[in-house]
Design a protein around this motif. Sequence first.
Motif, PDB file in Angstrom:
ATOM      1  N   GLN A 112      11.161   9.459   5.952  1.00 45.71           N
ATOM      2  CA  GLN A 112      12.218   9.187   5.008  1.00 45.71           C
ATOM      3  C   GLN A 112      12.239   7.814   4.307  1.00 45.71           C
ATOM      4  N   LEU A 113      11.812   6.673   4.991  1.00 48.06           N
ATOM      5  CA  LEU A 113      11.934   5.358   4.875  1.00 48.06           C
ATOM      6  C   LEU A 113      10.959   5.282   3.890  1.00 48.06           C
ATOM      7  N   PHE A 114       9.893   5.900   4.069  1.00 52.76           N
ATOM      8  CA  PHE A 114       8.676   5.692   2.991  1.00 52.76           C
ATOM      9  C   PHE A 114       9.031   6.366   1.891  1.00 52.76           C
ATOM     10  N   ILE A 115       9.586   7.607   1.869  1.00 54.47           N
ATOM     11  CA  ILE A 115      10.122   8.455   0.707  1.00 54.47           C
ATOM     12  C   ILE A 115      10.904   7.225  -0.059  1.00 54.47           C
ATOM     13  N   TYR A 116      11.785   6.699   0.525  1.00 58.62           N
ATOM     14  CA  TYR A 116      12.936   5.951  -0.028  1.00 58.62           C
ATOM     15  C   TYR A 116      12.209   4.657  -0.594  1.00 58.62           C
ATOM     16  N   ARG A 151      10.729   5.623  -3.930  1.00 57.47           N
ATOM     17  CA  ARG A 151      11.495   5.783  -4.930  1.00 57.47           C
ATOM     18  C   ARG A 151      12.044   4.591  -5.744  1.00 57.47           C
ATOM     19  N   MET A 152      11.921   3.478  -4.673  1.00 60.39           N
ATOM     20  CA  MET A 152      12.385   2.058  -4.891  1.00 60.39           C
ATOM     21  C   MET A 152      11.312   1.592  -5.863  1.00 60.39           C
ATOM     22  N   LEU A 153      10.101   1.805  -5.339  1.00 62.18           N
ATOM     23  CA  LEU A 153       8.890   1.247  -6.142  1.00 62.18           C
ATOM     24  C   LEU A 153       8.961   1.999  -7.644  1.00 62.18           C
ATOM     25  N   PHE A 160       9.385  -4.207   1.478  1.00 58.14           N
ATOM     26  CA  PHE A 160      10.130  -4.378   2.660  1.00 58.14           C
ATOM     27  C   PHE A 160      10.887  -3.017   3.428  1.00 58.14           C
ATOM     28  N   ILE A 161      10.936  -2.123   2.448  1.00 59.36           N
ATOM     29  CA  ILE A 161      11.165  -0.773   3.054  1.00 59.36           C
ATOM     30  C   ILE A 161      10.071  -0.107   3.767  1.00 59.36           C
TER      31      ILE A 161
END
Lengths: 165, 437
Positions: free
Chosen positions: A107-111, A114-116, A132-133
């Motif tokens: 989920q951190l990579f998905i998040y 999304r921020m990218l 950083f995420i």
Amino acid sequence: MIFFERIIENISRRISQLGQVALVLVMLLIVTNVILRLPWRPLPGTVEMVELLGAILLGLGIAYCQQKKSHIFVSVLVDRFPLRVQALVDAVTGLLALFFTSLVARQLFIYGTRMLERGYTTGHLNIPVYPFIYLVGVGFIILVLVLLKDLINTVILFTKGKEQT
Amino acid sequence: MTSLQVGLLSIPVLFILLFLRLPVAFVMLVVGMSGFAYLNSPESALSITAQTIYSNFANYSLIVVPLFVWMGFIAFYSGLSSKIYDATYKLMGSLPGGLAMATIGACTAFGAICGSTTATAATMSAVALPEMKRYNYDRSFSTASIAAAAILGVMIPPSVIFILYGVATGESIRLLFLAGIIPGILLMSLFMLTACLKSIRDPALGPPGPSIPLADKLKALFSGGMEVIFIFLVVIGGLFAGWFTPTEAGGVGAFATLVVSLARGSLSWKGFSNSLSDAIRLSAMIMFLSAAAFVYSRFLAITGLPSAVATLAVEIPFPPVVVIISVLAVYFVLGLFIDGLALILMTTPIFYPVATTLGFDPIWFGVIVVLALGMGVITPPVGANVYVVAGVAGGINVMDIFKGVWPYLFAIFLCIAILIVFPEIALFLPELAKKNL
């Protein structure tokens, strides 16, 4: 297995050393900011740089913490069980931890993605946040590997009834 | 099942997983995520968890934790404790039980640069135990004195546990730090009185040390105490005066401790590197725990359990003080099994609303909760400080230390009772600070 173990241990220790550098930088940044602020003006972007360094220092420290068994746990009950039963309990709870941590890592990579896509950056210095995420995500992947290594060891302990040498 | 029932059910599940030796952080993560997924949706549970973890790690206010943790480890590895002990030892050593009193004083002073009870226990054991052994102190008495006095490490700011209470409740860390000072000194006095009375009643426990001329006493105070007073004044003074935020105080504090240690030439490269590696390890543990606690408390919030418990506490036909004492009793019992850091994050979502709804001051509540948790680190079966002291001492049965701890436990009870009757003791400094800002 021993080879796999060594590699995981090495990686978790090495990346935590990057975290150590981040901690020193956080301290230096904050002190510089305080010193500059009193007679002159604050260092621009201190808050956001400290935050990004915080992500590095904690994200990369989390696997090392598990490696060193530094988490708080309650062992008064399980300690009284025979060794093999202990291993069985640890295997079940270890599987649970592994499952949920893997979900969080993914989920951190998905998040991050999304921020990218949203082009999300810090307010002052316009530093993109997504790397950083991702980095915290990498920390969690290493944590997953450490948990996997521990799980395999408990399963071996359960089947053999003694620790592997 | 209604949301409230899900919330209620989550509590036994939490305890079952906890007693199956799953680390507390994972327990709260598993229960929080599952509950959230059940009540809302798996997607939102995952999304909230990832966001919460990142925003906890990349957080300017929370970076205060690694900084103060590191500061404590620098003080630990640089042997600042031996200088502090030298000063208190020369001041009080010649009284009955004087070395134990000196240890209690030294723990208080060391607590001013270190925010953890176990670090305080470890470092003071290494310094004070050999001295007490030299003067034939009873082993149970000397080890128990250190284990108990190390609690002062978290009462006197900086204190990691106050930071976590502040983070979990949104209360000001600055005011919490200030609120700990006078109760910390009160507890120190009660501990010293306990040690002295015990030694007067049974002189074999703690025979008086050598008497030291006044001039030497003053010299020791000046050389041993100055560095600590300097660091404490910079960090807490700066915080009190409003010169800087808690995070800045952490940065400046770590820097000042590093400078003092380097100036004394007492911090080796190895010590420095160990301080960093320990700080990362411990901070990652605490911050992962705090992130998991946030996930858990967000789940609890949508169940409505915290407000239901608070409402119940108000409607119950007992005076509020009785309710608060029962809450403290719960903390005491849980503290027998669960480490204070984890416990404070686990329970504040439920008990904090109870205290505020009943009209108690949240800062005062933080202070007495930390005191109640302090009892947990010196009581069996989990008493962390006792194990640390036993580890350093070597060759002593843990149960012997637990036996020596009882009078100190009574002193903590007394301290809590005094604070319940006179809350002003904790609130005086925070009120003063509020007026000045």
